[in-house]
Design an enzyme around this catalytic site. Structure first.
Site, mmCIF file in Angstrom:
data_model
loop_
_atom_site.group_PDB
_atom_site.id
_atom_site.type_symbol
_atom_site.label_atom_id
_atom_site.label_comp_id
_atom_site.label_asym_id
_atom_site.label_seq_id
_atom_site.Cartn_x
_atom_site.Cartn_y
_atom_site.Cartn_z
ATOM 1 N N CYS A 14 33.687 32.203 84.862
ATOM 2 C CA CYS A 14 34.481 33.441 84.879
ATOM 3 C C CYS A 14 34.732 33.932 83.463
ATOM 4 O O CYS A 14 34.958 33.123 82.568
ATOM 5 C CB CYS A 14 35.812 33.205 85.571
ATOM 6 S SG CYS A 14 35.654 32.855 87.330
ATOM 7 N N PRO A 15 34.710 35.234 83.313
ATOM 8 C CA PRO A 15 34.561 36.298 84.309
ATOM 9 C C PRO A 15 33.125 36.804 84.458
ATOM 10 O O PRO A 15 32.887 37.777 85.164
ATOM 11 C CB PRO A 15 35.448 37.415 83.758
ATOM 12 C CG PRO A 15 35.251 37.308 82.275
ATOM 13 C CD PRO A 15 35.129 35.801 82.013
#
Length: 75
Positions: A14-15
């Site tokens: 992430c992200p």
């Protein structure tokens, strides 16, 4: 039915997976399917949550060795 689009995101955290999914989903037409492959559990949940909130049908399956496959279909 058109051939599904695929996005392999192994090794990405992430992200980045969500950002790449959003970018690819911009080009989908109604009925198009995108198959996202990932090995980062948190990204799987983030992508599924985003897809559901944006009117995609979502299916998640757990593969081998900690891999996941998320299928989203544009309504």
């Amino acid at each position: 039915m058109t051939r599904p689009f695929e996005l392999e995101l192994y090794g990405q955290v992430c992200p980045v997976p969500l950002m790449k999914t959003k970018k690819m989903a911009e080009n989908l037409k109604s009925g198009d399917q995108l198959i996202i492959k990932s090995d980062f559990t948190r990204s799987v949940r983030n992508i599924a949550d985003w897809a559901e909130k944006n009117n995609f049908r979502v299916s998640i399956s757990e593969g081998k060795n900690g891999s996941w496959e998320i299928e989203i279909t544009k309504n």
